[in-house]
Design an enzyme around this catalytic site. Sequence first.
Site, PDB file in Angstrom:
ATOM      1  N   ALA A   5       0.843  -1.203   0.000  1.00 30.97           N
ATOM      2  CA  ALA A   5       0.000   0.000   0.000  1.00 30.97           C
ATOM      3  C   ALA A   5       0.874   1.247   0.000  1.00 30.97           C
ATOM      4  O   ALA A   5       0.732   2.122   0.854  1.00 30.97           O
ATOM      5  CB  ALA A   5      -0.926  -0.015   1.220  1.00 30.97           C
ATOM      6  N   THR A   7      11.276  -2.770  -4.096  1.00 30.13           N
ATOM      7  CA  THR A   7      12.337  -3.574  -4.710  1.00 30.13           C
ATOM      8  C   THR A   7      13.641  -2.774  -4.616  1.00 30.13           C
ATOM      9  O   THR A   7      14.135  -2.268  -5.619  1.00 30.13           O
ATOM     10  CB  THR A   7      12.005  -3.857  -6.190  1.00 30.13           C
ATOM     11  OG1 THR A   7      11.625  -2.619  -6.818  1.00 30.13           O
ATOM     12  CG2 THR A   7      10.870  -4.846  -6.331  1.00 30.13           C
ATOM     13  N   PRO A   8      14.160  -2.633  -3.402  1.00 32.26           N
ATOM     14  CA  PRO A   8      15.299  -1.728  -3.213  1.00 32.26           C
ATOM     15  C   PRO A   8      16.599  -2.261  -3.810  1.00 32.26           C
ATOM     16  O   PRO A   8      16.652  -3.397  -4.268  1.00 32.26           O
ATOM     17  CB  PRO A   8      15.429  -1.644  -1.688  1.00 32.26           C
ATOM     18  CG  PRO A   8      14.800  -2.884  -1.175  1.00 32.26           C
ATOM     19  CD  PRO A   8      13.740  -3.277  -2.160  1.00 32.26           C
ATOM     20  N   CYS A  30      13.137   5.829  -7.676  1.00 32.83           N
ATOM     21  CA  CYS A  30      13.254   4.919  -8.827  1.00 32.83           C
ATOM     22  C   CYS A  30      14.475   5.106  -9.717  1.00 32.83           C
ATOM     23  O   CYS A  30      15.128   4.121 -10.069  1.00 32.83           O
ATOM     24  CB  CYS A  30      12.000   5.036  -9.680  1.00 32.83           C
ATOM     25  SG  CYS A  30      10.528   4.491  -8.828  1.00 32.83           S
ATOM     26  N   PHE A  31      14.769   6.342 -10.133  1.00 31.93           N
ATOM     27  CA  PHE A  31      15.747   6.514 -11.212  1.00 31.93           C
ATOM     28  C   PHE A  31      17.088   5.840 -10.892  1.00 31.93           C
ATOM     29  O   PHE A  31      17.595   5.038 -11.665  1.00 31.93           O
ATOM     30  CB  PHE A  31      15.973   7.997 -11.513  1.00 31.93           C
ATOM     31  CG  PHE A  31      14.868   8.634 -12.310  1.00 31.93           C
ATOM     32  CD1 PHE A  31      13.819   7.868 -12.811  1.00 31.93           C
ATOM     33  CD2 PHE A  31      14.865   9.995 -12.570  1.00 31.93           C
ATOM     34  CE1 PHE A  31      12.791   8.445 -13.548  1.00 31.93           C
ATOM     35  CE2 PHE A  31      13.847  10.585 -13.313  1.00 31.93           C
ATOM     36  CZ  PHE A  31      12.814   9.815 -13.787  1.00 31.93           C
ATOM     37  N   ARG A  52      12.749  10.108  -0.745  1.00 32.21           N
ATOM     38  CA  ARG A  52      13.666   9.016  -1.077  1.00 32.21           C
ATOM     39  C   ARG A  52      14.662   9.474  -2.158  1.00 32.21           C
ATOM     40  O   ARG A  52      14.271   9.966  -3.200  1.00 32.21           O
ATOM     41  CB  ARG A  52      12.859   7.794  -1.524  1.00 32.21           C
ATOM     42  CG  ARG A  52      11.972   7.281  -0.395  1.00 32.21           C
ATOM     43  CD  ARG A  52      11.133   6.104  -0.810  1.00 32.21           C
ATOM     44  NE  ARG A  52      10.086   6.449  -1.744  1.00 32.21           N
ATOM     45  CZ  ARG A  52       9.214   5.558  -2.231  1.00 32.21           C
ATOM     46  NH1 ARG A  52       9.275   4.301  -1.864  1.00 32.21           N
ATOM     47  NH2 ARG A  52       8.282   5.938  -3.084  1.00 32.21           N
TER      48      ARG A  52
HETATM   49  P1  NAI Z   1       6.615   1.829  -1.088  1.00 36.71           P
HETATM   50  O1  NAI Z   1       7.780   1.536  -0.242  1.00 36.71           O
HETATM   51  O2  NAI Z   1       5.911   3.148  -0.959  1.00 36.71           O
HETATM   52  O3  NAI Z   1       5.503   0.694  -0.885  1.00 36.71           O
HETATM   53  C1  NAI Z   1       5.782  -0.658  -0.799  1.00 36.71           C
HETATM   54  C2  NAI Z   1       4.905  -1.256   0.296  1.00 36.71           C
HETATM   55  O4  NAI Z   1       5.013  -2.668   0.236  1.00 36.71           O
HETATM   56  C3  NAI Z   1       5.298  -0.850   1.716  1.00 36.71           C
HETATM   57  O5  NAI Z   1       4.206  -0.221   2.352  1.00 36.71           O
HETATM   58  C4  NAI Z   1       5.657  -2.190   2.394  1.00 36.71           C
HETATM   59  O6  NAI Z   1       5.275  -2.232   3.751  1.00 36.71           O
HETATM   60  C5  NAI Z   1       4.867  -3.168   1.562  1.00 36.71           C
HETATM   61  N1  NAI Z   1       5.356  -4.546   1.623  1.00 36.71           N
HETATM   62  C6  NAI Z   1       6.628  -4.990   1.469  1.00 36.71           C
HETATM   63  N2  NAI Z   1       6.660  -6.334   1.559  1.00 36.71           N
HETATM   64  C7  NAI Z   1       5.389  -6.748   1.764  1.00 36.71           C
HETATM   65  C8  NAI Z   1       4.764  -8.031   1.934  1.00 36.71           C
HETATM   66  N3  NAI Z   1       5.481  -9.148   1.866  1.00 36.71           N
HETATM   67  N4  NAI Z   1       3.430  -8.080   2.152  1.00 36.71           N
HETATM   68  C9  NAI Z   1       2.694  -6.952   2.203  1.00 36.71           C
HETATM   69  N5  NAI Z   1       3.219  -5.711   2.040  1.00 36.71           N
HETATM   70  C10 NAI Z   1       4.545  -5.604   1.814  1.00 36.71           C
HETATM   71  O7  NAI Z   1       7.092   1.616  -2.599  1.00 36.71           O
HETATM   72  P2  NAI Z   1       6.494   2.283  -3.912  1.00 36.71           P
HETATM   73  O8  NAI Z   1       7.081   3.635  -4.155  1.00 36.71           O
HETATM   74  O9  NAI Z   1       5.023   2.137  -3.923  1.00 36.71           O
HETATM   75  O10 NAI Z   1       7.135   1.350  -5.022  1.00 36.71           O
HETATM   76  C11 NAI Z   1       6.708  -0.003  -5.187  1.00 36.71           C
HETATM   77  C12 NAI Z   1       7.291  -0.511  -6.476  1.00 36.71           C
HETATM   78  O11 NAI Z   1       6.801   0.263  -7.575  1.00 36.71           O
HETATM   79  C13 NAI Z   1       8.813  -0.428  -6.564  1.00 36.71           C
HETATM   80  O12 NAI Z   1       9.286  -1.547  -7.270  1.00 36.71           O
HETATM   81  C14 NAI Z   1       9.054   0.821  -7.382  1.00 36.71           C
HETATM   82  O13 NAI Z   1      10.262   0.759  -8.090  1.00 36.71           O
HETATM   83  C15 NAI Z   1       7.883   0.804  -8.332  1.00 36.71           C
HETATM   84  N6  NAI Z   1       7.476   2.116  -8.828  1.00 36.71           N
HETATM   85  C16 NAI Z   1       7.474   3.211  -8.024  1.00 36.71           C
HETATM   86  C17 NAI Z   1       7.067   4.445  -8.516  1.00 36.71           C
HETATM   87  C18 NAI Z   1       7.059   5.645  -7.631  1.00 36.71           C
HETATM   88  O14 NAI Z   1       6.887   6.740  -8.162  1.00 36.71           O
HETATM   89  N7  NAI Z   1       7.222   5.537  -6.333  1.00 36.71           N
HETATM   90  C19 NAI Z   1       6.612   4.620  -9.902  1.00 36.71           C
HETATM   91  C20 NAI Z   1       6.601   3.391 -10.646  1.00 36.71           C
HETATM   92  C21 NAI Z   1       7.043   2.205 -10.122  1.00 36.71           C
END
Ligand code: NAI
Length: 480
Positions: free
Chosen positions: A9, A88-89, A272-273, A342
């Site tokens: 989320a 996906t750090p 991301c970048f 970030r």
């Molecule tokens: P985020 O860190 O905001 O959200 C990830 C969430 O996943 C966290 O709330 C975490 O607690 C949860 N999580 C981790 N492992 C889990 C599990 N096993 N079960 C349930 N929840 C779990 O990350 P964000 O920014 O949403 O990015 C997610 C992905 O999307 C990454 O791969 C990122 O590269 C990609 N992405 C991000 C963009 C952005 O603008 N932030 C844009 C496009 C892609």
Amino acid sequence: MVKICCIGAGYVGGPTMAVIALKCPSIEVVVVDISASRIAAWNSDQLPIYEPGLDDVVKQCRGKNLFFSTNVEVHVAEADIIFVSVNTPTKTRGLGAGKAADLTYWESAARMIADVSRSDKIVVEKSTVPVKTAEAIEKILTHNSKGVNYQILSNPEFLAEGTAIQDLFTPDRVLIGGRETPEGSRAVQTLKDVYAHWVPEDRILTTNLWSAELSKLAANAFLAQRISSVNAISALCEATGANVSEVAFAVGKDSRIGPKFLNASVGFGGSCFQKDILNLVYICECNGLPEVANYWRQVIKINDYQKSRFVNRVVSSMFNTVSGKKIAVLGFAFKKDTGDTRETPAIDVCKGLLGDKASISIYDPQVTEEQIRRDLAMNKFDWDHPAHLQPTSPAAVKQVSVTWDAYAAAKGAHGVCILTEWDEFRELDYQRIYDNMQKPAFVFDGRNVVDAEKLRAIGFIVYSIGKPLDSWLKDMPAIA
Ligand code: NAI
């Protein structure tokens, strides 16, 4: 009713699922996360992320066909389509440390899906993952399957923070990759039908799995490369008297190049970048393509150079030392209209200034003091790992203060650094700021937001990235 469950989320899972729920009233969408505080925030009036327009969308569907829950296993078991949008750090230790993607969170999500599923599932990669991840996920799911059939799709997200809702409402494209088998095609069609509720058919692209996975990495690499290209030119502009805004405008008029994403700045940030390019570099190396890896690595090197060039400019302009001087930092988020910090360039700039013993006073309209202190206390790449791996009580960096007002931040300061392009920084009363600063008073505009001529008329010495230098700055060259 089709049921969708999204694991994660965060910045992607929250807004994308909220928009799917809004546009598809006949679909039930549940967003689950292991972070109870994040889910509680999604269920409250104070959403965990700041994104223009998001509140409205969530309010319209929450409790109707959009739900947020920590009950991960129950909702995964019930879903027909499972999006995985976990972090996906970059790996911090072991093989590929500092480059490769850490798929720990993804793998644990996949194992949990296999564990609880009793009906066929479409599992959608929403996170940005290395090319070929679907194959690994497929193996985990099929080797642990309890008689359940899985179809893996890659549906990378292209939204940009700050404009996420707009981007989701009218995406340039939606990309869906799947297996080239009859079952794979059926799964692609099922996901296509979801997006077709509001996205025109010609904007929904379908490819094989590997093209979809790689397209996301490639798109981010191209975007970051544009910023590094214009930033590299900005250094040359300063050295020659050219003006980067004029150069970028002239270059962008070429229809093959286009005008967008050509603003010189203190450097790109965001989650991301850098992570995705490092990942691309690692994949190239693993595939025996060192020249290609080195090509993309340069994009990050120029970004790091731009940040240290900025710090050097600040220090050299102020008689080669900022020790004991107060520097106001306006803006800490990595871009305007988000509270996300970030990989924000502000972290490296602040650390650079602190390294020269400045005392800094920070103001950002959307970032809390707690977040700023945590960021400045953290090691590189640790931010995208769970809290227990991060400093538990963020070390108070003594020379840092955080204010809730730009004027308080600048009061008594020797210099002001603008590090985020918040609109409000254009409208500040710079005469008032000048009157309350030490003299000579400096403004270092890392985003080219202020009218430098107006500020010079007030009495400031102004540095604007890539613009002709004041005579003061010419006499005090920065050595990068
Ligand atoms: P985020 O860190 O905001 O959200 C990830 C969430 O996943 C966290 O709330 C975490 O607690 C949860 N999580 C981790 N492992 C889990 C599990 N096993 N079960 C349930 N929840 C779990 O990350 P964000 O920014 O949403 O990015 C997610 C992905 O999307 C990454 O791969 C990122 O590269 C990609 N992405 C991000 C963009 C952005 O603008 N932030 C844009 C496009 C892609």
